[in-house]
Design a protein around this motif. Sequence first.
Motif, mmCIF file in Angstrom:
data_model
loop_
_atom_site.group_PDB
_atom_site.id
_atom_site.type_symbol
_atom_site.label_atom_id
_atom_site.label_comp_id
_atom_site.label_asym_id
_atom_site.label_seq_id
_atom_site.Cartn_x
_atom_site.Cartn_y
_atom_site.Cartn_z
ATOM 1 N N ASP A 1 10.690 16.340 7.193
ATOM 2 C CA ASP A 1 12.058 16.377 6.669
ATOM 3 C C ASP A 1 12.695 14.997 6.563
ATOM 4 N N GLY A 2 11.884 13.957 6.503
ATOM 5 C CA GLY A 2 12.431 12.612 6.397
ATOM 6 C C GLY A 2 12.562 11.950 7.755
ATOM 7 N N PHE A 3 13.378 10.893 7.813
ATOM 8 C CA PHE A 3 13.550 10.090 9.026
ATOM 9 C C PHE A 3 14.981 10.233 9.547
ATOM 10 N N ASP A 4 15.119 10.295 10.855
ATOM 11 C CA ASP A 4 16.477 10.318 11.383
ATOM 12 C C ASP A 4 17.042 8.896 11.391
ATOM 13 N N PRO A 5 18.353 8.728 11.561
ATOM 14 C CA PRO A 5 18.969 7.388 11.469
ATOM 15 C C PRO A 5 18.375 6.369 12.430
ATOM 16 N N GLN A 6 18.008 6.797 13.644
ATOM 17 C CA GLN A 6 17.447 5.853 14.607
ATOM 18 C C GLN A 6 16.077 5.348 14.147
ATOM 19 N N ALA A 7 15.247 6.269 13.640
ATOM 20 C CA ALA A 7 13.937 5.852 13.132
ATOM 21 C C ALA A 7 14.094 4.914 11.945
ATOM 22 N N GLU A 8 15.036 5.216 11.058
ATOM 23 C CA GLU A 8 15.273 4.333 9.908
ATOM 24 C C GLU A 8 15.719 2.948 10.370
ATOM 25 N N ALA A 9 16.575 2.898 11.398
ATOM 26 C CA ALA A 9 17.040 1.607 11.909
ATOM 27 C C ALA A 9 15.877 0.777 12.445
ATOM 28 N N ILE A 10 14.937 1.437 13.132
ATOM 29 C CA ILE A 10 13.776 0.723 13.656
ATOM 30 C C ILE A 10 12.879 0.229 12.522
ATOM 31 N N LEU A 11 12.675 1.077 11.513
ATOM 32 C CA LEU A 11 11.860 0.668 10.365
ATOM 33 C C LEU A 11 12.451 -0.563 9.694
ATOM 34 N N ARG A 12 13.760 -0.611 9.602
ATOM 35 C CA ARG A 12 14.402 -1.756 8.949
ATOM 36 C C ARG A 12 14.421 -2.983 9.851
ATOM 37 N N ALA A 13 14.461 -2.775 11.165
ATOM 38 C CA ALA A 13 14.537 -3.913 12.083
ATOM 39 C C ALA A 13 13.207 -4.619 12.262
ATOM 40 N N TYR A 14 12.115 -3.873 12.108
ATOM 41 C CA TYR A 14 10.781 -4.432 12.322
ATOM 42 C C TYR A 14 10.434 -5.421 11.202
ATOM 43 N N SER A 15 9.677 -6.461 11.535
ATOM 44 C CA SER A 15 9.404 -7.529 10.563
ATOM 45 C C SER A 15 8.235 -7.246 9.631
ATOM 46 N N TRP A 16 7.395 -6.242 9.932
ATOM 47 C CA TRP A 16 6.269 -5.854 9.097
ATOM 48 C C TRP A 16 5.355 -7.036 8.739
ATOM 49 N N PRO A 17 4.694 -7.624 9.743
ATOM 50 C CA PRO A 17 3.788 -8.746 9.447
ATOM 51 C C PRO A 17 2.633 -8.340 8.541
ATOM 52 N N GLY A 18 2.237 -7.050 8.563
ATOM 53 C CA GLY A 18 1.188 -6.570 7.667
ATOM 54 C C GLY A 18 1.714 -6.020 6.364
ATOM 55 N N ASN A 19 3.036 -6.102 6.178
ATOM 56 C CA ASN A 19 3.701 -5.727 4.924
ATOM 57 C C ASN A 19 3.457 -4.264 4.539
ATOM 58 N N VAL A 20 3.310 -3.994 3.249
ATOM 59 C CA VAL A 20 3.232 -2.604 2.791
ATOM 60 C C VAL A 20 2.001 -1.904 3.342
ATOM 61 N N ARG A 21 0.908 -2.634 3.483
ATOM 62 C CA ARG A 21 -0.314 -2.019 4.033
ATOM 63 C C ARG A 21 -0.065 -1.532 5.457
ATOM 64 N N GLU A 22 0.646 -2.329 6.252
ATOM 65 C CA GLU A 22 0.958 -1.915 7.613
ATOM 66 C C GLU A 22 1.867 -0.692 7.609
ATOM 67 N N LEU A 23 2.855 -0.673 6.709
ATOM 68 C CA LEU A 23 3.755 0.475 6.618
ATOM 69 C C LEU A 23 2.980 1.742 6.259
ATOM 70 N N GLN A 24 2.032 1.620 5.329
ATOM 71 C CA GLN A 24 1.191 2.767 4.979
ATOM 72 C C GLN A 24 0.471 3.308 6.204
ATOM 73 N N ASN A 25 -0.111 2.415 6.990
ATOM 74 C CA ASN A 25 -0.853 2.838 8.174
ATOM 75 C C ASN A 25 0.060 3.534 9.182
ATOM 76 N N VAL A 26 1.259 2.995 9.352
ATOM 77 C CA VAL A 26 2.209 3.580 10.301
ATOM 78 C C VAL A 26 2.594 4.993 9.869
ATOM 79 N N ILE A 27 2.917 5.162 8.590
ATOM 80 C CA ILE A 27 3.351 6.479 8.114
ATOM 81 C C ILE A 27 2.195 7.474 8.158
ATOM 82 N N ARG A 28 0.986 7.032 7.830
ATOM 83 C CA ARG A 28 -0.146 7.956 7.921
ATOM 84 C C ARG A 28 -0.386 8.369 9.379
ATOM 85 N N ASN A 29 -0.227 7.446 10.296
ATOM 86 C CA ASN A 29 -0.345 7.769 11.714
ATOM 87 C C ASN A 29 0.670 8.844 12.103
#
Length: 506
Positions: free
Chosen positions: A355-383
């Motif tokens: 059902d999507g992300f709650d506000p706290q999860a969204e805040a963490i996603l935005r706060a993180y620096s994503w050193p692996g960029n979109v590929r890292e984000l893909q891995n996180v969401i698949r996990n």
Amino acid sequence: MPWGPCFRKPMMGDTTHPAVLMVEDSPSLAATYEEYLRDEAIELVHAATGQQALVQIGSLNPAVVLLDLKLPDMDGIEILEALQKARSPAIIIVITAHGSVNVAVEAMRLGAADFLMKPFTADRLRVTLRNALEKSRLLKIVEVFQETFARHEFAGFIGSSLAMQAVYRMIDAAAPSRATVFITGESGTGKELCAEAIHQRSSRREGPFVALNCAAIPKDLMESEIFGHVKGAFTSAISDRDGAAQQADGGTFFLDEICELDINLQTKLLRFIQTGTFSRVGGDAMQKVDVRFLCATNRDPLVEVETGRFREDLYYRLHVIPIPLPPLRERETDVLDLARFFLESFAAEEGRSFDGFDPQAEAILRAYSWPGNVRELQNVIRNIVVMNAGGLVTPEYLPPPLNMLSHAGSVATGAGLDGAASDGKRPGGGNLPAGGGRVSDARLPARGVLRPLAEVERETIEEALRLFDGNVPRTATELGISASTIYRKIRSWEKADQKGADRLTE
């Protein structure tokens, strides 16, 4: 003047004139309206029945439709409904002698822009038509603006940030050219996707797109991979083999991680780019091909030139149209758009419902620096999708290292539940912890001093390496970054530590 089922005004074949479809079953009225509009800069087409109108709408794609509601074979309302269902961009002007408030309201509800009651004057028809044509013109301008300057998706990219809008425009500009494009960006930013987008928008789209990763192939085999070899060129060469250069003939040749190419092979590549000719390994015959070159690197190519690892003449031969891809941390709210897209896609693949992300999860996603960029984000969401049954994604769903970013710590540094910073600064910027550092109130008071990002990043990677007994590939997989990134950072830390030790002994 004779009228057929589809009358086309004489001398009006200029396609620069907007097409206007007139649906009128009365030949005398159709002739009258044609006379009224004789001096207008339009291409006027006539249909006497509803069926003829539907055929003409499909083939003509008119800017404006003058529609009589009473037709011999169907009611004009049916045509309006068909246009609405097909999402036609045509501006509809309804004409009827049987008008009523109810008919007008129904026509407007179905998308009619204006309403003409019979009989009407020539001036009334001309003014109404001109207004409709102007509205059509403005709508097209808005559509072009949205496609060009406010695109949320583009050639496989997801994101509407200003940084990505600039990338989309550069791809559009570069694609039709034969010029070489040099794509730069950190690992995971989508460099190969960018190259494919350029190919698909070029005149070579029907030809092959051949990608070769210069960092993934051993140095001894790279020349054969690019240029091919003849039988007997080396021990395992049991037959002639075409290389990537030959395979890309008539299409696009993409050299990924070009700065990893051996310095000795760069000379032969330069000659190939300059002449379009090459010889296979172990052969003397010259091959000639027609390819367009695209290349990419996650390094700073000028630094590679200055250190002597990359030929300066090759750099300037390749660096014709540079396209820098921004890291995910510089793409504003794109991380949330991408996260929602990946969540929906992976959930569909795995047969889960989220059902999507709650506000706290969204805040963490935005706060993180994503050193692996979109590929890292893909891995996180698949996990998240694989390891959880579904529902609303909360911070507890997030895998390492995001679960090390407590929401309390994010709030302490200025990010609210909605991801907005209380001090006016964008979440994910310099004031927020990133790179997987563990944040807690004990280490970071409400107005405390932040630790340097590089320090937190090194601590996270080294802690992960210890956890996995120094296994770099496993560590990279768990952190959602490439192994080459970890190797590069380890080398940089070793050099920094050595310089520090040297200073202490001076």
